[in-house]
Design a protein around this motif. Structure first.
Motif, PDB file in Angstrom:
ATOM      1  N   THR A 173       0.823  -1.205   0.000  1.00 34.26           N
ATOM      2  CA  THR A 173       0.000   0.000   0.000  1.00 34.26           C
ATOM      3  C   THR A 173       0.860   1.259   0.000  1.00 34.26           C
ATOM      4  N   GLN A 174       0.266   2.335  -0.486  1.00 34.67           N
ATOM      5  CA  GLN A 174       0.965   3.607  -0.526  1.00 34.67           C
ATOM      6  C   GLN A 174       1.215   4.123   0.886  1.00 34.67           C
ATOM      7  N   ALA A 175       2.115   5.066   0.955  1.00 30.43           N
ATOM      8  CA  ALA A 175       2.443   5.677   2.230  1.00 30.43           C
ATOM      9  C   ALA A 175       2.374   7.192   2.090  1.00 30.43           C
ATOM     10  N   VAL A 176       2.448   7.865   3.216  1.00 31.38           N
ATOM     11  CA  VAL A 176       2.277   9.315   3.248  1.00 31.38           C
ATOM     12  C   VAL A 176       3.346   9.913   4.155  1.00 31.38           C
ATOM     13  N   ASP A 177       3.881  11.050   3.739  1.00 26.25           N
ATOM     14  CA  ASP A 177       4.795  11.800   4.583  1.00 26.25           C
ATOM     15  C   ASP A 177       3.961  12.535   5.636  1.00 26.25           C
ATOM     16  N   LEU A 178       3.960  12.016   6.844  1.00 24.03           N
ATOM     17  CA  LEU A 178       3.105  12.557   7.889  1.00 24.03           C
ATOM     18  C   LEU A 178       3.728  13.720   8.650  1.00 24.03           C
ATOM     19  N   PRO A 180       4.584  16.857   8.020  1.00 27.80           N
ATOM     20  CA  PRO A 180       3.970  18.196   8.029  1.00 27.80           C
ATOM     21  C   PRO A 180       2.636  18.268   8.753  1.00 27.80           C
ATOM     22  N   TRP A 181       2.064  17.115   9.123  1.00 26.57           N
ATOM     23  CA  TRP A 181       0.702  17.104   9.644  1.00 26.57           C
ATOM     24  C   TRP A 181       0.609  16.658  11.095  1.00 26.57           C
ATOM     25  N   ARG A 182       1.578  15.860  11.556  1.00 30.46           N
ATOM     26  CA  ARG A 182       1.482  15.317  12.918  1.00 30.46           C
ATOM     27  C   ARG A 182       1.405  16.399  13.983  1.00 30.46           C
ATOM     28  N   GLY A 183       2.247  17.417  13.868  1.00 32.22           N
ATOM     29  CA  GLY A 183       2.307  18.429  14.910  1.00 32.22           C
ATOM     30  C   GLY A 183       1.512  19.677  14.627  1.00 32.22           C
ATOM     31  N   LEU A 184       0.603  19.610  13.660  1.00 29.74           N
ATOM     32  CA  LEU A 184      -0.156  20.792  13.270  1.00 29.74           C
ATOM     33  C   LEU A 184      -1.072  21.241  14.415  1.00 29.74           C
ATOM     34  N   ALA A 185      -0.961  22.505  14.778  1.00 32.18           N
ATOM     35  CA  ALA A 185      -1.804  23.040  15.853  1.00 32.18           C
ATOM     36  C   ALA A 185      -3.198  23.323  15.298  1.00 32.18           C
ATOM     37  N   ARG A 186      -4.183  22.637  15.827  1.00 33.50           N
ATOM     38  CA  ARG A 186      -5.542  22.756  15.321  1.00 33.50           C
ATOM     39  C   ARG A 186      -6.324  23.794  16.116  1.00 33.50           C
ATOM     40  N   ALA A 187      -7.097  24.605  15.399  1.00 34.72           N
ATOM     41  CA  ALA A 187      -8.017  25.559  16.021  1.00 34.72           C
ATOM     42  C   ALA A 187      -9.312  25.530  15.215  1.00 34.72           C
ATOM     43  N   PRO A 188     -10.082  24.421  15.305  1.00 37.60           N
ATOM     44  CA  PRO A 188     -11.250  24.236  14.434  1.00 37.60           C
ATOM     45  C   PRO A 188     -12.336  25.279  14.654  1.00 37.60           C
ATOM     46  N   GLU A 289      -3.502  12.477   5.191  1.00 39.98           N
ATOM     47  CA  GLU A 289      -2.902  13.710   5.698  1.00 39.98           C
ATOM     48  C   GLU A 289      -3.855  14.433   6.653  1.00 39.98           C
ATOM     49  N   ALA A 290      -5.120  14.527   6.255  1.00 37.85           N
ATOM     50  CA  ALA A 290      -6.099  15.189   7.112  1.00 37.85           C
ATOM     51  C   ALA A 290      -6.254  14.462   8.445  1.00 37.85           C
ATOM     52  N   MET A 291      -6.338  13.142   8.387  1.00 39.43           N
ATOM     53  CA  MET A 291      -6.491  12.368   9.617  1.00 39.43           C
ATOM     54  C   MET A 291      -5.249  12.463  10.489  1.00 39.43           C
ATOM     55  N   ALA A 292      -4.068  12.542   9.869  1.00 38.98           N
ATOM     56  CA  ALA A 292      -2.832  12.666  10.651  1.00 38.98           C
ATOM     57  C   ALA A 292      -2.823  13.957  11.460  1.00 38.98           C
ATOM     58  N   ALA A 293      -3.487  14.984  10.948  1.00 40.56           N
ATOM     59  CA  ALA A 293      -3.599  16.252  11.676  1.00 40.56           C
ATOM     60  C   ALA A 293      -4.715  16.234  12.710  1.00 40.56           C
ATOM     61  N   ARG A 353      -5.910  10.179  14.111  1.00 44.70           N
ATOM     62  CA  ARG A 353      -4.445  10.200  14.077  1.00 44.70           C
ATOM     63  C   ARG A 353      -3.870   8.786  14.168  1.00 44.70           C
ATOM     64  N   ALA A 354      -4.502   7.937  14.973  1.00 44.92           N
ATOM     65  CA  ALA A 354      -4.008   6.572  15.134  1.00 44.92           C
ATOM     66  C   ALA A 354      -4.105   5.791  13.822  1.00 44.92           C
ATOM     67  N   VAL A 355      -5.184   5.983  13.076  1.00 44.91           N
ATOM     68  CA  VAL A 355      -5.319   5.310  11.790  1.00 44.91           C
ATOM     69  C   VAL A 355      -4.264   5.811  10.812  1.00 44.91           C
ATOM     70  N   ALA A 356      -4.077   7.115  10.751  1.00 44.11           N
ATOM     71  CA  ALA A 356      -3.104   7.687   9.819  1.00 44.11           C
ATOM     72  C   ALA A 356      -1.693   7.193  10.102  1.00 44.11           C
ATOM     73  N   ALA A 357      -1.365   6.962  11.363  1.00 42.72           N
ATOM     74  CA  ALA A 357      -0.009   6.540  11.726  1.00 42.72           C
ATOM     75  C   ALA A 357       0.379   5.223  11.062  1.00 42.72           C
ATOM     76  N   GLY A 358      -0.599   4.411  10.703  1.00 41.93           N
ATOM     77  CA  GLY A 358      -0.312   3.143  10.050  1.00 41.93           C
ATOM     78  C   GLY A 358       0.170   3.271   8.621  1.00 41.93           C
ATOM     79  N   TYR A 359       0.143   4.490   8.066  1.00 40.03           N
ATOM     80  CA  TYR A 359       0.559   4.711   6.678  1.00 40.03           C
ATOM     81  C   TYR A 359       1.822   5.570   6.608  1.00 40.03           C
TER      82      TYR A 359
END
Length: 378
Positions: A173-178, A180-188, A289-293, A353-359
């Motif tokens: 399966t494909q992978a993603v460079d996580l 840029p997204w792991r430490g993104l500060a969210r302010a929804p 990427e979105a889920m990683a954030a 985030r936990a799901v995204a970490a698998g990629y």
């Protein structure tokens, strides 16, 4: 190893295959390999001309001219890159099933170079010419996969598709460079919805607009939807804006066009909910990427997206599957997702985030190296 990556689209294009090949190439350079990329010399959406040669992050990029459709671009000069004057490649890795794959497979024996082929969804992204595509798949594609030395299926969906014509496919399966997204500060911002990716015919945007119109009728909570990505089909953006206006959504939707990474990160940080209505995807890099954030997604009911939410409690809590062809059902799913976020935003974002970490890309590049080494003598 000295490796040639072949892809019809590469930087500065923006899309799933482009980013996958760029990440793979740069990761292999970082691990000590020599990597060249062979690609095409014009932009698909704007016909922009690109230089025949340049170097980006240690990767040498060679671009060749092409003619015909961007879905099956004819680039006969591509074969010359297999026999470079400064020495042969140890192997060539072709991405996607198109002319370049057929052409490289035809000439690889002459240049005595092993060939790896990654599927990236084949060519069934839309319903256009489906009978002809099926015939081509059962004949020309069947012949192609017999000639390659390794066939890598980039999703569970692809593995099932290519199992119809060969038993030689290997799921990788494909992978993603996580990063840029792991430490993104969210302010929804409440009610701010986001869709990331190209505006294309198979991305389901019209279905989403009809679902948002239904949501507006049934849910008094305000919302604003942002679509971040370039339109790659002439006239499609105008059609979608006209549809939004006819549905009474002109004041609720925004098409940003192509954005920088910084702008995209800002949009992800501000978003309350991610909406991915695509009718076909071989994987879904933007989803990961979105889920990683930590962005909770509502995903269309297609195999590639359903795979993200399978396999345990984290997957089931990490997003919602909806049928975007049914605006009433999709609107109900979006409303339900908003309710769930109001009740337990922290838990749902952690599950995403936990799901995204698998990629994560670090895991996959080692597996690709293993495939390459299997093809080397000795």
């Amino acid at each position: 190893m000295r490796i040639l990556q072949v892809t019809r689209v590469y930087w500065p294009h923006i899309g799933g295959i482009e980013r996958h090949v760029q990440w793979l190439s740069e990761a292999l350079v970082a691990r000590g390999h020599s990597v060249d990329v062979l690609t095409l010399d014009r932009g698909f959406s704007d016909n922009a001309a690109y230089p025949a040669y340049e170097v980006l992050n240690g990767v040498r990029i060679y671009r060749v001219p092409f003619a015909g459709s961007t879905r099956y671009p004819l680039a006969p000069r591509a074969r010359r890159c297999l026999g470079r004057a400064d020495g042969p490649y140890d192997l060539v890795h072709v991405h996607a099933v198109d002319f370049l794959a057929d052409w490289i497979a035809l000439w690889k024996g002459h240049y005595r170079v092993p060939m790896v082929l990654s599927t990236h969804g084949g060519f069934f992204h839309t319903g256009f010419a489906t009978p002809l595509k099926r015939l081509w798949f059962q004949t020309m594609t069947r012949a192609l996969v017999r000639r390659v030395d390794r066939l890598l299926c980039t999703s569970v969906q692809d593995a099932a598709l290519f199992a119809r014509i060969t038993d030689r496919g290997r799921l990788l399966t494909q992978a993603v460079d996580l990063a840029p997204w792991r430490g993104l500060a969210r302010a929804p911002e409440p009610g701010r919805f986001l869709t990331v990716g190209r505006v294309d015919v198979h991305k389901g945007i019209a279905h989403l607009l009809r679902a948002l119109a239904e949501l507006r009728r049934r849910d008094p909570r305000p919302f604003r939807w942002v679509c971040a990505g370039p339109c790659v089909v002439e006239g499609l953006l105008e059609e979608l804006r006209a549809l939004a206006g006819s549905l009474g959504l002109a004041d609720r939707v925004e098409f940003t066009g192509k954005v920088t990474l910084e702008r995209l990160q800002s949009e992800v940080a501000r978003a309350d909910l991610a909406l991915f209505p695509a009718e076909y995807e071989s994987f879904g890099i933007s989803v990961v990427e979105a889920m990683a954030a930590g962005l909770f997604p509502v995903l269309n009911r297609i195999p590639a997206f359903e795979a993200f939410l399978k396999g345990g409690a984290a997957g089931g809590a990490a997003g919602v599957i909806a049928d975007f062809t049914d605006p009433v059902a999709a609107a109900a799913a979006i409303a339900s997702a908003r309710d769930r976020l109001e009740a337990d935003r922290g838990g749902l974002e952690a599950a995403a985030r936990a799901v995204a970490a698998g990629y994560d890309w670090a895991r996959v590049v080692a597996e690709v190296e293993e495939v390459y080494r299997e093809l080397l003598p000795g």
